[in-house]
Write a protein that holds these residues in place. Structure first.
Motif, mmCIF file in Angstrom:
data_model
loop_
_atom_site.group_PDB
_atom_site.id
_atom_site.type_symbol
_atom_site.label_atom_id
_atom_site.label_comp_id
_atom_site.label_asym_id
_atom_site.label_seq_id
_atom_site.Cartn_x
_atom_site.Cartn_y
_atom_site.Cartn_z
ATOM 1 N N GLU A 547 0.818 -1.216 0.000
ATOM 2 C CA GLU A 547 0.000 0.000 0.000
ATOM 3 C C GLU A 547 0.853 1.268 0.000
ATOM 4 O O GLU A 547 0.455 2.299 -0.538
ATOM 5 C CB GLU A 547 -0.934 0.005 1.221
ATOM 6 N N PHE A 548 2.028 1.191 0.613
ATOM 7 C CA PHE A 548 2.934 2.339 0.665
ATOM 8 C C PHE A 548 3.293 2.798 -0.751
ATOM 9 O O PHE A 548 3.361 3.997 -1.033
ATOM 10 C CB PHE A 548 4.201 1.940 1.433
ATOM 11 N N TYR A 549 3.510 1.854 -1.648
ATOM 12 C CA TYR A 549 3.896 2.171 -3.018
ATOM 13 C C TYR A 549 2.670 2.406 -3.899
ATOM 14 O O TYR A 549 2.707 3.236 -4.808
ATOM 15 C CB TYR A 549 4.735 1.037 -3.606
ATOM 16 N N LEU A 550 1.580 1.692 -3.628
ATOM 17 C CA LEU A 550 0.361 1.849 -4.430
ATOM 18 C C LEU A 550 -0.226 3.248 -4.325
ATOM 19 O O LEU A 550 -0.905 3.719 -5.240
ATOM 20 C CB LEU A 550 -0.700 0.823 -3.988
ATOM 21 N N HIS A 551 0.021 3.915 -3.202
ATOM 22 C CA HIS A 551 -0.523 5.261 -2.996
ATOM 23 C C HIS A 551 0.588 6.301 -2.889
ATOM 24 O O HIS A 551 0.395 7.366 -2.302
ATOM 25 C CB HIS A 551 -1.393 5.282 -1.738
ATOM 26 N N HIS A 552 1.745 5.977 -3.473
ATOM 27 C CA HIS A 552 2.891 6.894 -3.383
ATOM 28 C C HIS A 552 2.631 8.153 -4.204
ATOM 29 O O HIS A 552 1.973 8.114 -5.246
ATOM 30 C CB HIS A 552 4.157 6.198 -3.902
ATOM 31 N N PHE A 560 4.211 1.855 -11.343
ATOM 32 C CA PHE A 560 4.942 0.582 -11.340
ATOM 33 C C PHE A 560 4.313 -0.383 -10.337
ATOM 34 O O PHE A 560 4.106 -1.568 -10.644
ATOM 35 C CB PHE A 560 6.409 0.825 -10.996
ATOM 36 N N ALA A 561 3.998 0.121 -9.149
ATOM 37 C CA ALA A 561 3.406 -0.729 -8.114
ATOM 38 C C ALA A 561 2.060 -1.281 -8.557
ATOM 39 O O ALA A 561 1.740 -2.454 -8.322
ATOM 40 C CB ALA A 561 3.262 0.056 -6.814
ATOM 41 N N ILE A 562 1.261 -0.441 -9.214
ATOM 42 C CA ILE A 562 -0.051 -0.898 -9.686
ATOM 43 C C ILE A 562 0.103 -1.913 -10.813
ATOM 44 O O ILE A 562 -0.591 -2.929 -10.861
ATOM 45 C CB ILE A 562 -0.898 0.305 -10.140
ATOM 46 N N ASP A 563 1.038 -1.638 -11.724
ATOM 47 C CA ASP A 563 1.246 -2.549 -12.857
ATOM 48 C C ASP A 563 1.620 -3.960 -12.406
ATOM 49 O O ASP A 563 1.193 -4.945 -13.005
ATOM 50 C CB ASP A 563 2.336 -2.005 -13.788
ATOM 51 N N ILE A 564 2.440 -4.058 -11.343
ATOM 52 C CA ILE A 564 2.863 -5.396 -10.906
ATOM 53 C C ILE A 564 1.835 -6.061 -10.002
ATOM 54 O O ILE A 564 1.912 -7.266 -9.751
ATOM 55 C CB ILE A 564 4.224 -5.348 -10.171
ATOM 56 N N SER A 565 0.856 -5.280 -9.514
ATOM 57 C CA SER A 565 -0.128 -5.866 -8.607
ATOM 58 C C SER A 565 -1.475 -6.100 -9.268
ATOM 59 O O SER A 565 -2.250 -6.939 -8.820
ATOM 60 C CB SER A 565 -0.333 -4.969 -7.382
ATOM 61 N N ALA A 566 -1.760 -5.336 -10.327
ATOM 62 C CA ALA A 566 -3.067 -5.451 -10.981
ATOM 63 C C ALA A 566 -2.995 -6.485 -12.084
ATOM 64 O O ALA A 566 -2.098 -6.461 -12.921
ATOM 65 C CB ALA A 566 -3.486 -4.106 -11.557
ATOM 66 N N GLY A 567 -3.934 -7.389 -12.087
ATOM 67 C CA GLY A 567 -3.999 -8.402 -13.130
ATOM 68 C C GLY A 567 -5.421 -8.585 -13.607
ATOM 69 O O GLY A 567 -6.366 -8.394 -12.858
#
Length: 654
Positions: A547-552, A560-567
């Motif tokens: 979450e720290f990176y998803l809302h950075h 980048f954080a969303i791209d690697i977590s969203a599928g």
């Protein structure tokens, strides 16, 4: 003032991403997520995914991604702080702010002061329009003659600046504004050596220019008296801290929602074109603010729709401007058509003449794509003259070359071939020549074009011109990117977890990777930045969760954080529950993943050193001692390569 972190967190928690997005587009629940048609590019099949559990969204069509704050920033054209304030107001959250540095205070104060004085000027000009004798006798009749209603005057904040030399300046000073901020806002100018200050927009009707968010950022003004000599008919605000002409569209604030709803934007030339069409009920219309159309303006339109229809005057200057604009629009990947009005007519006069329904019917019947338009316009003129026809065909192919989508280019080539009665292969050959010429120009005179464009693009064009029959091998730099990306993916996704609870309780993946990568500097700037952030957090004994990176706040890190977590897809529970199929998850094998990632990363860097050393040896011209040193380096790197390959269980290099 800066909003303090606790308040920022409260705003983000209150602003549920599905609710925020739902204010702009229709969202539908599907499983754990919501889906919608992306508001940032035109589409008929939803590819815009919203994850309430993670508080993020991602479009699998155009790649846009972020959280509720990022969405408001992009959709409303706001800065980070402005977006937070927008959401705080929506959800009734009182904002607590903390002290800024001196430089930040100066910059923020100047920007806020400019917006305040511009808002004050707008109100002043509106008051002069309604209350002053000149406004009543000169400006109001002008607007009424153009058919503008009282409601329209209010919608566009139209006003009037009196003929007096400095009435606005003196009134603003009297109300506490400094001369410095009035000058920086472009509202006054100096006329003589004594530095005497005069109102910039004297004796003109005023057209306020709004930002996407609806704030007044500049003014356009038109002189009314026909006997005034040596004065420009139209006058615009100069560039300021808040106004950049090339990135601004007149009417965008009033048009954005209708553009999004209708999924098309009408682009015109003048202020009155926008206002007349809006009053007639055609509200999805903007103008290029008195400038030639720019890339920044096209990208601003592209945030709301991918479809543009250019509505320009029927004179030769208007047609040439329209053609230049169409090429730019094509180059940005938007779909564009053109409508030219009968001679002597423009969108303003034509809509007042024929009305809403007839105007839209005319657009529907006369709207033409770039190829059809060029053919209709120039084919009769070219006749059977082969030289003129060849020039026309080259212009058409030049326009097609601007289109980034290969399928669309192919369809336009087919259409041109049919219209001009030519073989498609001839047009394709000409198209390839244009592409190669452009690539070489981008590479610079005498330079290898592949150094200035992406490897993929260069390989694609080379494959067209000189087919190799096989794909190019990956470069060491690409391999470094992939391994660095994988390392950062592990840090972002699992850095807060223990790497092996049974073998090393309390040791997180972040701690393991930071210690293993001591002294390592990533070659990709984004990954190096994230690695440094991780080190700083680790030094503070903090182990951030995803979450720290998803809302950075940094958009690149967040994306980048969303791209690697969203599928798009996830494993079905049916596998486990019905078929008893057990799939081991990544968080259950972190030790192996991290260990192999570090080894592969070291191998890539070592192979780079090995390759560089080998190149030096092949081109070496020097003394024997230096050559021996290079040879020892080569043997050293080769030994490391062998050892890592054995550890990874891969083929041992010879």
């Amino acid at each position: 003032m800066r909003i303090d972190p606790e308040t920022v967190e409260r705003i983000k928690q209150a602003a549920a991403v599905a609710d925020v997005v739902g204010d702009y587009v229709t969202v539908k629940k599907k499983g754990a997520n919501y889906w919608a048609c992306c508001p940032f590019h035109g589409e008929k099949t939803p590819s815009f995914s919203i994850s309430p559990s993670k508080g993020i969204y991602k479009c699998f069509g155009c790649g846009k991604a972020g959280d509720s704050v990022r969405f408001i920033m992009d959709i409303e054209g706001l800065g980070y702080g402005e977006a937070l304030r927008h959401l705080a107001k929506k959800y009734g959250i009182d904002i607590q702010e903390e002290e800024l540095t001196d430089d930040q205070i100066v910059r923020q104060n100047e920007r806020e002061s400019l917006l305040i004085i511009l808002e004050y000027a707008k109100d002043f000009f509106k008051k002069q329009l309604i209350e002053s004798p000149e406004g009543k006798s000169i400006a109001i009749p002008y607007f009424k003659e153009r058919g503008f209603s009282d409601s329209t005057l209010q919608t566009f904040d139209l006003g009037y600046s009196p003929e007096s030399w400095d009435i606005f300046y003196k009134t603003a000073i009297k109300h506490g504004f400094s001369q410095e901020i009035i000058e920086k806002a472009g509202l006054v100018t100096q006329k003589n050596e004594e530095g005497k200050v005069y109102d910039r927009f004297r004796n003109r009707v005023i057209f306020p220019i709004h930002s996407v968010a609806g704030k007044v950022i500049a003014f356009g003004a038109r002189i009314l008296k026909s006997d005034t000599k040596n004065q420009a008919k139209y006058l615009n605000s100069p560039e300021t801290e808040v106004y950049h002409k090339s990135a601004t569209l007149y009417g965008i604030s009033q048009a954005k929602n209708e553009i999004r709803a209708k999924d098309i934007c009408y682009l015109v030339e003048g202020y009155t074109d926008v206002i007349s069409l809006h009053q007639a009920g055609i509200k999805n219309v903007v103008a290029s603010s008195g400038t030639s159309l720019t890339v920044e303006q096209i990208r601003l339109i592209g945030r709301f729709t991918q479809h543009v229809t250019v509505l320009y005057d029927g004179d030769s200057a208007g047609i040439k401007a329209a053609l230049r604009g169409m090429d730019l629009i094509l180059e940005e990947g938007l779909q564009v058509n053109l409508v030219v009005f009968p001679e002597g007519q423009d969108p303003d006069s034509f809509v007042r003449k024929v009305g809403y329904e007839a105007f839209l019917e005319y657009i529907k019947s006369e709207s033409k794509d770039i190829i059809s338009f060029q053919a209709n316009l120039f084919l009769k003129e070219a006749g059977d003259d082969p030289f003129k026809r060849a020039e026309l065909i080259k212009e058409m192919v030049q326009s097609i070359s601007k289109i980034p989508d290969a399928i669309q280019r192919s369809l336009f080539v087919q259409k041109t071939a049919s219209l001009m009665r030519l073989d498609e292969d001839v047009l394709l050959a000409e198209l390839n020549k244009i592409h190669l010429k452009n690539l070489k120009q981008r590479g610079g005179a005498g330079a290898n074009a592949s150094e200035s464009i992406s490897n993929q693009t260069w390989q694609e064009i080379q494959e067209i011109i000189e087919p190799t029959g096989q794909a190019a091998t990956e470069t060491q730099s690409n391999l470094a990117y992939y391994q660095e990306s994988e390392c950062i993916r592990l840090l972002v996704s699992f850095g807060h977890l223990e790497i092996s609870p049974s073998k090393a309780p309390g040791v997180t993946l972040m701690q393991y990777l930071i210690e293993e990568l001591e002294g390592t500097h990533f070659q990709t700037p984004l990954f190096e930045e994230i690695l440094e952030i991780c080190k700083a957090e680790f030094n503070q004994h903090r182990f951030p969760a995803p979450e720290f990176y998803l809302h950075h706040q940094n958009e690149e890190i967040q994306k980048f954080a969303i791209d690697i977590s969203a599928g798009k897809h996830s494993l079905s529970d049916v596998w486990k529950d019905k078929h008893d199929i057990r799939v081991k998850l990544e968080d259950e094998m972190l030790e192996d993943l991290a260990f192999k990632n570090v080894l592969r990363l070291r191998k890539v860097y070592n192979d780079q050193h090995l390759h560089e050393t080998l190149e030096k040896m092949e081109s070496f011209q020097g003394d024997a001692d230096t050559m021996n040193a290079l040879l020892l380096d080569f043997i050293h790197y080769k030994e490391i390569q062998k050892n890592i390959s054995q550890e990874l269980g891969t083929v041992i290099e010879k």
